[in-house]
Design an enzyme around this catalytic site. Sequence first.
Site, PDB file in Angstrom:
ATOM      1  N   LYS A  11      56.608 -21.974 -51.551  1.00 41.30           N
ATOM      2  CA  LYS A  11      55.806 -22.287 -52.724  1.00 41.30           C
ATOM      3  C   LYS A  11      55.651 -23.797 -52.714  1.00 41.30           C
ATOM      4  O   LYS A  11      56.597 -24.538 -53.029  1.00 41.30           O
ATOM      5  CB  LYS A  11      56.487 -21.818 -54.017  1.00 41.30           C
ATOM      6  CG  LYS A  11      55.699 -22.158 -55.288  1.00 41.30           C
ATOM      7  CD  LYS A  11      54.363 -21.438 -55.348  1.00 41.30           C
ATOM      8  CE  LYS A  11      53.586 -21.777 -56.605  1.00 41.30           C
ATOM      9  NZ  LYS A  11      52.279 -21.084 -56.677  1.00 41.30           N
ATOM     10  N   HIS A  53      53.215 -11.986 -61.583  1.00 37.80           N
ATOM     11  CA  HIS A  53      52.687 -13.160 -60.904  1.00 37.80           C
ATOM     12  C   HIS A  53      53.216 -14.453 -61.514  1.00 37.80           C
ATOM     13  O   HIS A  53      53.682 -15.344 -60.798  1.00 37.80           O
ATOM     14  CB  HIS A  53      51.158 -13.151 -60.977  1.00 37.80           C
ATOM     15  CG  HIS A  53      50.519 -14.270 -60.239  1.00 37.80           C
ATOM     16  ND1 HIS A  53      50.249 -14.228 -58.884  1.00 37.80           N
ATOM     17  CD2 HIS A  53      50.095 -15.498 -60.653  1.00 37.80           C
ATOM     18  CE1 HIS A  53      49.694 -15.364 -58.510  1.00 37.80           C
ATOM     19  NE2 HIS A  53      49.587 -16.150 -59.565  1.00 37.80           N
ATOM     20  N   HIS A 105      56.224 -19.289 -61.971  1.00 40.73           N
ATOM     21  CA  HIS A 105      56.166 -20.372 -62.943  1.00 40.73           C
ATOM     22  C   HIS A 105      57.205 -20.216 -64.058  1.00 40.73           C
ATOM     23  O   HIS A 105      56.915 -20.519 -65.222  1.00 40.73           O
ATOM     24  CB  HIS A 105      54.755 -20.447 -63.542  1.00 40.73           C
ATOM     25  CG  HIS A 105      53.673 -20.642 -62.524  1.00 40.73           C
ATOM     26  ND1 HIS A 105      53.520 -21.827 -61.840  1.00 40.73           N
ATOM     27  CD2 HIS A 105      52.722 -19.799 -62.047  1.00 40.73           C
ATOM     28  CE1 HIS A 105      52.508 -21.718 -60.998  1.00 40.73           C
ATOM     29  NE2 HIS A 105      51.999 -20.502 -61.103  1.00 40.73           N
TER      30      HIS A 105
END
Length: 424
Positions: A361, A307, A322
């Site tokens: 995103k 994730h 990220h």
Amino acid sequence: MLRFQALLVILLIARYVEGSCYGRCFEKYDRANSCHCDPQWSCEGRCWEDYDPENPCHCNKRCREFNNCCSDFNRICRKEGARENVEKPVVSNVVKPVVPGTDGGTCERGSCDSGEGGNVVEPVVSGTGGASCAASTRSSATSKELSCLAQLLWEGDVNRASSSQYKLNLQGQISALSRHQDLASDKLFSYVDEAALFKKPTYKTYLALLDNYVPFTQTDEVVTSAEHAEIDAFMAAIQGTDVITNLHQFLAYKGEIDIFIYIYINYVSICLASSNLATFMADLREMWFGLYSRSSGDAMDSSGFEHVFLGEFKKGKVSGFHNWLTLYLLEKSREADYYGYIWDKQPNILAVQLRWESLYKELGSMFYGASPEFDLAMYTMCYVTSPDRLCRFDMAGASVGIRTWSWGKSNYGGKRYLASAYPV
């Protein structure tokens, strides 16, 4: 009169449903009820009994330690002679909270006793490495302590890309996230020195992990023996770095601390990290790579690592995502299209918008130029010391915040998996 009788009936029904055992004695436990009339939920006749994992709440001498006493523990068992000093209120009708760092073991100063194995660092010596940032033990990590540790991690990240090893091309700044307007005609990364960076052990082993995952949730992640070996290789590569060493020393030296868990409206004592390095690394591996389901149990389709570092497709959008290396490689392969940046902060923190295949995103924040071990260490620092909240600290002359989330729907060994972490 009829109106009064009707009101009385309503009140009796409300009393029955919400706060009374009238007509409910010995009923089967129902999670939807606000209180319970099953004798297993009371300490009546059960004070100082042996622990039974089948009971929904407990009345033994250690139930306060694990925050799973029955709601009437103080009232009933203290009458029969308390075996320990009661200093904190007991939370009603909850089992042992599943929180990062809880292992049911004991904590000694600077050496949380957990597990066996080699590579023992016990006890962690005060005033050295990451332990030097701990102003006190057995107390919650302060912003000052986290600032000290974060600075050590920043300075110790010898694998961070130098300013000559990559070049950003920020282009347009996005203000309206939902418009999905492409304000960048070129890629974000106009140059990355792969020859210098990708041969470093932590980068090389990190890159080997990127093709192990399916981005779609609701699809089982099948981890082969070869992929397990790749995870082990990555963990072995980062273990010897100053970044991970300082993180371990700090967490192990802090020892057991009290963290306020909002969902339980109470403080819970947790052991931040074992001083046994092998145990610490095994916990770190499971925290980040252990699989859980983001699809209501339909598939074991996610992990903290997937994730945060890779990103996922969920409900028609990109979730997580990220890490700067992942973005660079997806841009290079033309799988991702950089749309522009939302903000650029010091030290080396960027929020971007992008399209990955057909999904967006809208805001993905990340450290750029940092090594994989630095990202993992920073997120772990905040997740373990400040789970499910924003932790703030100073680093490299700037104020930094990291938000963390735990996955509460499944756990490993009494601990919650990491769900997400990112700079803000």
